[in-house]
Design a protein around this motif. Sequence first.
Motif, mmCIF file in Angstrom:
data_model
loop_
_atom_site.group_PDB
_atom_site.id
_atom_site.type_symbol
_atom_site.label_atom_id
_atom_site.label_comp_id
_atom_site.label_asym_id
_atom_site.label_seq_id
_atom_site.Cartn_x
_atom_site.Cartn_y
_atom_site.Cartn_z
ATOM 1 N N THR A 1 0.826 -1.211 0.000
ATOM 2 C CA THR A 1 0.000 0.000 0.000
ATOM 3 C C THR A 1 0.859 1.260 0.000
ATOM 4 O OG1 THR A 1 -1.749 -1.169 1.176
ATOM 5 C CG2 THR A 1 -1.822 1.228 1.215
ATOM 6 N N TRP A 2 1.700 1.411 1.027
ATOM 7 C CA TRP A 2 2.482 2.630 1.167
ATOM 8 C C TRP A 2 3.507 2.778 0.050
ATOM 9 C CZ3 TRP A 2 3.654 7.296 2.186
ATOM 10 C CH2 TRP A 2 4.962 7.712 2.420
ATOM 11 N N LEU A 3 4.395 1.777 -0.106
ATOM 12 C CA LEU A 3 5.447 1.900 -1.099
ATOM 13 C C LEU A 3 4.893 1.847 -2.518
ATOM 14 C CD1 LEU A 3 8.371 -0.189 0.439
ATOM 15 C CD2 LEU A 3 8.106 2.284 0.339
ATOM 16 N N GLY A 4 3.840 1.063 -2.748
ATOM 17 C CA GLY A 4 3.251 0.999 -4.075
ATOM 18 C C GLY A 4 2.660 2.322 -4.513
ATOM 19 N N LEU A 5 1.926 2.982 -3.627
ATOM 20 C CA LEU A 5 1.314 4.273 -3.948
ATOM 21 C C LEU A 5 2.384 5.337 -4.161
ATOM 22 C CD1 LEU A 5 -1.382 5.808 -4.206
ATOM 23 C CD2 LEU A 5 -1.197 6.352 -1.781
ATOM 24 N N VAL A 6 3.360 5.372 -3.270
ATOM 25 C CA VAL A 6 4.446 6.340 -3.388
ATOM 26 C C VAL A 6 5.206 6.132 -4.691
ATOM 27 C CG1 VAL A 6 6.719 6.885 -2.463
ATOM 28 C CG2 VAL A 6 4.743 6.777 -0.942
ATOM 29 N N GLY A 7 5.511 4.886 -5.012
ATOM 30 C CA GLY A 7 6.276 4.593 -6.217
ATOM 31 C C GLY A 7 5.568 5.034 -7.474
ATOM 32 N N GLY A 8 4.256 4.830 -7.528
ATOM 33 C CA GLY A 8 3.511 5.239 -8.710
ATOM 34 C C GLY A 8 3.578 6.735 -8.950
ATOM 35 N N LEU A 9 3.381 7.528 -7.904
ATOM 36 C CA LEU A 9 3.389 8.985 -8.052
ATOM 37 C C LEU A 9 4.787 9.522 -8.356
ATOM 38 C CD1 LEU A 9 0.978 10.065 -5.170
ATOM 39 C CD2 LEU A 9 0.501 10.014 -7.626
ATOM 40 N N LEU A 10 5.788 9.012 -7.652
ATOM 41 C CA LEU A 10 7.132 9.512 -7.872
ATOM 42 C C LEU A 10 7.711 9.026 -9.199
ATOM 43 C CD1 LEU A 10 8.670 9.308 -4.294
ATOM 44 C CD2 LEU A 10 7.563 11.224 -5.425
ATOM 45 N N GLY A 11 7.317 7.841 -9.637
ATOM 46 C CA GLY A 11 7.719 7.380 -10.962
ATOM 47 C C GLY A 11 7.175 8.286 -12.051
ATOM 48 N N THR A 12 5.958 8.793 -11.839
ATOM 49 C CA THR A 12 5.358 9.722 -12.794
ATOM 50 C C THR A 12 6.178 11.001 -12.901
ATOM 51 O OG1 THR A 12 3.155 8.834 -12.330
ATOM 52 C CG2 THR A 12 3.265 11.003 -13.338
ATOM 53 N N VAL A 13 6.597 11.553 -11.775
ATOM 54 C CA VAL A 13 7.431 12.764 -11.787
ATOM 55 C C VAL A 13 8.773 12.476 -12.459
ATOM 56 C CG1 VAL A 13 8.621 14.459 -10.361
ATOM 57 C CG2 VAL A 13 6.319 13.698 -9.736
ATOM 58 N N ALA A 14 9.372 11.329 -12.152
ATOM 59 C CA ALA A 14 10.667 10.983 -12.746
ATOM 60 C C ALA A 14 10.564 10.898 -14.262
ATOM 61 C CB ALA A 14 11.169 9.663 -12.173
ATOM 62 N N GLY A 15 9.470 10.345 -14.778
ATOM 63 C CA GLY A 15 9.303 10.242 -16.220
ATOM 64 C C GLY A 15 9.299 11.599 -16.894
ATOM 65 N N ILE A 16 8.640 12.578 -16.280
ATOM 66 C CA ILE A 16 8.575 13.926 -16.851
ATOM 67 C C ILE A 16 9.942 14.598 -16.792
ATOM 68 C CG2 ILE A 16 7.558 16.221 -16.558
ATOM 69 C CD1 ILE A 16 5.035 14.772 -15.487
ATOM 70 N N LEU A 17 10.640 14.477 -15.654
ATOM 71 C CA LEU A 17 11.962 15.098 -15.524
ATOM 72 C C LEU A 17 12.939 14.533 -16.550
ATOM 73 C CD1 LEU A 17 12.583 15.314 -11.668
ATOM 74 C CD2 LEU A 17 11.751 17.089 -13.207
ATOM 75 N N ALA B 1 6.732 1.625 -12.732
ATOM 76 C CA ALA B 1 7.077 1.523 -14.152
ATOM 77 C C ALA B 1 5.996 2.145 -15.024
ATOM 78 C CB ALA B 1 7.297 0.060 -14.533
ATOM 79 N N VAL B 2 4.723 1.910 -14.692
ATOM 80 C CA VAL B 2 3.624 2.484 -15.464
ATOM 81 C C VAL B 2 3.648 4.004 -15.382
ATOM 82 C CG1 VAL B 2 1.097 2.724 -15.567
ATOM 83 C CG2 VAL B 2 2.130 0.460 -15.312
ATOM 84 N N GLY B 3 3.828 4.539 -14.175
ATOM 85 C CA GLY B 3 3.861 5.988 -14.006
ATOM 86 C C GLY B 3 4.998 6.624 -14.774
ATOM 87 N N LEU B 4 6.206 6.054 -14.667
ATOM 88 C CA LEU B 4 7.354 6.615 -15.362
ATOM 89 C C LEU B 4 7.161 6.555 -16.875
ATOM 90 C CD1 LEU B 4 11.060 6.230 -14.424
ATOM 91 C CD2 LEU B 4 10.369 5.890 -16.794
ATOM 92 N N GLY B 5 6.792 5.374 -17.384
ATOM 93 C CA GLY B 5 6.647 5.207 -18.829
ATOM 94 C C GLY B 5 5.531 6.051 -19.409
ATOM 95 N N ALA B 6 4.376 6.069 -18.735
ATOM 96 C CA ALA B 6 3.220 6.799 -19.264
ATOM 97 C C ALA B 6 3.472 8.299 -19.282
ATOM 98 C CB ALA B 6 1.978 6.473 -18.442
ATOM 99 N N SER B 7 3.991 8.843 -18.190
ATOM 100 C CA SER B 7 4.221 10.290 -18.139
ATOM 101 C C SER B 7 5.296 10.709 -19.128
ATOM 102 C CB SER B 7 4.599 10.720 -16.716
ATOM 103 O OG SER B 7 5.828 10.138 -16.319
ATOM 104 N N LEU B 8 6.323 9.882 -19.302
ATOM 105 C CA LEU B 8 7.382 10.190 -20.260
ATOM 106 C C LEU B 8 6.813 10.271 -21.678
ATOM 107 C CD1 LEU B 8 10.970 8.769 -20.311
ATOM 108 C CD2 LEU B 8 9.634 8.774 -22.402
ATOM 109 N N VAL B 9 6.029 9.266 -22.056
ATOM 110 C CA VAL B 9 5.466 9.235 -23.407
ATOM 111 C C VAL B 9 4.497 10.391 -23.626
ATOM 112 C CG1 VAL B 9 3.954 7.921 -24.958
ATOM 113 C CG2 VAL B 9 5.779 6.753 -23.702
ATOM 114 N N VAL B 10 3.616 10.651 -22.649
ATOM 115 C CA VAL B 10 2.640 11.735 -22.795
ATOM 116 C C VAL B 10 3.348 13.081 -22.880
ATOM 117 C CG1 VAL B 10 0.752 12.965 -21.651
ATOM 118 C CG2 VAL B 10 0.764 10.470 -21.686
ATOM 119 N N TYR B 11 4.351 13.297 -22.043
ATOM 120 C CA TYR B 11 5.049 14.579 -22.048
ATOM 121 C C TYR B 11 5.769 14.808 -23.372
ATOM 122 C CZ TYR B 11 7.912 18.507 -20.553
ATOM 123 O OH TYR B 11 8.504 19.743 -20.457
ATOM 124 N N VAL B 12 6.473 13.796 -23.858
ATOM 125 C CA VAL B 12 7.166 13.936 -25.141
ATOM 126 C C VAL B 12 6.156 14.184 -26.259
ATOM 127 C CG1 VAL B 12 8.552 12.733 -26.863
ATOM 128 C CG2 VAL B 12 9.187 12.597 -24.452
#
Length: 506
Positions: free
Chosen positions: A394-410, A486-497
């Motif tokens: 719960t905790w690490l999974g939720l945190v990982g999804g949101l922070l992976g999303t930010v990492a993808g954009i950066l 992985a989903v957050g990082l990949g999705a945000s990266l593709v959408v941002y590009v």
Amino acid sequence: MTATVPPTPSDSPIPEQAGRVELPPGTVLTDNRFVNDDLLPVPLARRRWTTYNFAALWVGMAHNIPSWLLASGLVALGMDWKQAVFTIALANVIVLAPMLLTGHAGPKYGIPFPVLARASFGLRGANLPALIRAGVACAWFGIQTWIGGQGIFVLLGKLFGGWAEASEVGGQPWTLWVCFVLFWALELAIIYRGMEALRRFENWAAPFVIVGALVLLVWIANKAGGLGPLLDQPSRLGWGADFWPVFFPSLMGMIAFWSTLSLNIPDFTRFGAGQRAQVWGQTLGLPTTMTLFALLSVFVTSGSQAVYGVAVWDPVALAARTDNVFGLLFALVTVLVATISVNIAANVVSPAYDLANLAPRLINFRTGALITGVVGVLIMPWKLTETPELYIFTWLGLVGGLLGTVAGILIADYWLIRRTVLDLPALYTPGGRYWYTSGWNLRAVAAFVAGGVLAVGGSHSAPGKGPFPEDGLIPFLKPLADYGWAVGLGASLVVYVGLTAGRRRT
């Protein structure tokens, strides 16, 4: 606050030295909504960290009790030692990649994470990822402080009979709450003395943890009759259909453990002497240290299963089972020293910068650090570590999804769109090229929303095991929840590009 450097023409080229950049001579930054001394680029002369410094940083941060809980928690979930160590080693190799990519801006430009985020999110929009990351770091501060308080509680319980049987307040003995507050106050006192005092403390603190873990291993191996029983504990999951549903969310949880650092690593690499130092230092320091510490923790947890018939995944609870007062004192002093050292370095530096970025005029690094201590209590960390399921899934999974999303954009913005080229003064100047729409880059916000929904929208909990519905917050996204980072990082990266294609700017 007004920041100045010696006056020369303001349109002078940016000084660059071996791939490292600093503000042009004569630059005057006057808008205290976006500038204070803690957010300014580190001058080239002060970027001195070597490979050893970065490796030592990771050795110090990885040797901590929540790291222990990761590996031993996997054993408690049914993995054997080989599966647990494999999961952690793979996760740390994976998370090293975005850590090196985002860390690149530190030695090159001398800027912390919130300032780097201004290039992609805008001068005001950078507060969105900064506050998310600050909230996560505050929670980690609270978790570490709770664990330290438990250590004091166990120690005093052994020294004073009846300590643990005190009347309960909020579901815990009131004496435990006292220990928690005392430990919290000790940490804040060290923070208040400043970073130099912390640096001296950490110079000798890290070896304590290694020795303490080895002592715990020797003790449990002796009680188990040798190392054999520690390695013979079978997996309850096997390598078939029962293993993979636990493996993938656990892998994402292990990645999420350092996902905060994968964003705020520029806060440290900004002091680096060059790219070689941060690349080799992190590569040598993170995967190897975490894997070795994971081996120690799973061996000890497997040994506890052999000795007591149950996997004791919390080292504080395991230490409480000894009747040797000297051994107990040594183990718990080790817990306290390690927790203070790691907690302040890993969980105070980042939110202090984030909060300073929110209001540079009002908040400096020290004030931000003290705010972190208060928020870390309000988050109620004792709830997050109640069970392995709640902690890892719960905790690490939720945190990982949101922070992976930010990492993808950066990563998309810095590497794919800007090719690592930034306009350093513009990162502090409203109305410039990073101002976008009133300080917000709406494309980054859209990519964050899209990646975040895909990453955490399917978050689910087993009945009675967590806060989410069994079918997921958004049921049709439930299959993605186990791969949130992985989903957050990949999705945000593709959408941002995709949204930024054709609008490439420096």
